[in-house]
Design an enzyme around this catalytic site. Structure first.
Site, mmCIF file in Angstrom:
data_model
loop_
_atom_site.group_PDB
_atom_site.id
_atom_site.type_symbol
_atom_site.label_atom_id
_atom_site.label_comp_id
_atom_site.label_asym_id
_atom_site.label_seq_id
_atom_site.Cartn_x
_atom_site.Cartn_y
_atom_site.Cartn_z
ATOM 1 N N GLY A 124 -121.118 1.909 11.509
ATOM 2 C CA GLY A 124 -120.287 3.042 11.908
ATOM 3 C C GLY A 124 -120.796 4.402 11.504
ATOM 4 C CD GLU A 171 -129.979 6.674 15.019
ATOM 5 O OE1 GLU A 171 -130.606 6.151 14.083
ATOM 6 O OE2 GLU A 171 -129.107 6.087 15.678
ATOM 7 C CB SER A 220 -123.209 7.091 15.554
ATOM 8 O OG SER A 220 -124.600 6.908 15.409
ATOM 9 C CD GLN A 239 -132.735 6.156 11.062
ATOM 10 O OE1 GLN A 239 -131.810 6.826 10.616
ATOM 11 N NE2 GLN A 239 -132.624 5.410 12.158
ATOM 12 C CG ASP A 251 -123.808 -3.514 14.699
ATOM 13 O OD1 ASP A 251 -123.812 -2.713 15.649
ATOM 14 O OD2 ASP A 251 -124.246 -4.666 14.794
#
Length: 252
Positions: free
Chosen positions: A43, A116, A45, A118, A41
């Site tokens: 931000g 993403e 992306s 990770q 949440d």
């Protein structure tokens, strides 16, 4: 009579040959590996899509990559509604080959956007560092640092070890108590989970409700979601007085 000394090849000339080892110190290394990280949440992306937009409008050509987007599709999606098609990175994807395939089609690559991040393997992070060092591609990675157990993802850990720049995303995410939220708690049936698959792709929104494949029984699906908590309430497993009971999507 003045004798003009012949200058060497211009290292900025794209057609120049690779300099010999003794002169490489004079060649600027322009490729960089940057990791922007933060909890759900915050931000990440949205920032990834904004950076892609800013580079593209200046005439730079890039590739947008993703690993396990929350939508389950090969795209980057943000919670404010922005979406961009992307190339899905698999377990065995060699990121260097993805770039070489673009070269083979006559497409230059100036930068990579990796969302993403990770979920990348340590080897894939090494490949990104190689692209930055050896072919001067700017690599921008975005992702979560720690998993639902508050332990570093292997891909994130390798990025912390190798990245030229580490930047926490500045948009503050709050726990239900008002304190800064840093921990991504995995929730099932109102309880904070402490064990399970490391990779369970889900979201924090109520708009998507899916059943997890690890249900308690066929008649009682075990839905999964995430909630960002401060350290204290993550340790206590305290979801607050009005914990939402929506489920989420489990992909792996």
């Amino acid at each position: 009579m003045t004798v003009l000394k012949e200058s060497g090849p211009d290292p900025t000339d794209a057609l120049s040959s690779v300099p010999v080892a003794g002169s490489r110190r004079g060649v600027p290394v322009v490729g960089k590996l940057k990791f922007c990280y933060g909890p759900m949440d915050c931000g990440k992306s949205t920032l990834a899509l904004q950076i892609d937009h800013n580079h593209a409008r200046q005439g730079r050509r890039g590739m947008v990559l993703v690993r396990h987007d929350r939508s389950g599709e090969p795209q980057i999606t943000s919670r404010i509604g922005l979406t961009r098609k992307a190339t899905e990175v698999g377990n065995d994807t060699d990121l260097r080959l993805l770039v070489r395939e673009q070269w083979a089609m006559g497409r230059h690559v100036d930068y990579l956007i990796v969302d993403e991040a990770q979920f990348l393997s340590p080897d894939q992070v090494d490949q990104l560092a190689e692209l930055a060092d050896d072919v001067q591609i700017d690599v921008y990675c975005f992702g979560i640092a720690t998993d639902f157990r508050s332990m570093l993802f292997p891909g994130a850990a390798r990025l912390f070890e190798l990245a030229d720049e580490l930047q926490p995303v500045q948009v503050e995410v709050l726990c239900w108590c008002g304190q800064t939220g840093r921990f991504n708690a995995r929730i099932s049936d109102g309880e904070v989970l402490r064990a399970g698959d490391t990779v369970v792709v889900a979201d924090t929104e109520q708009s998507v409700v899916e059943s997890s494949s690890t249900s308690r029984s066929e008649g009682d699906p075990n839905t999964v979601r995430y909630q960002v908590l401060c350290r204290r309430h993550f340790r206590l497993g305290d979801l607050g007085p009005t914990s939402a009971q929506h489920g989420q999507l489990r992909l792996t």
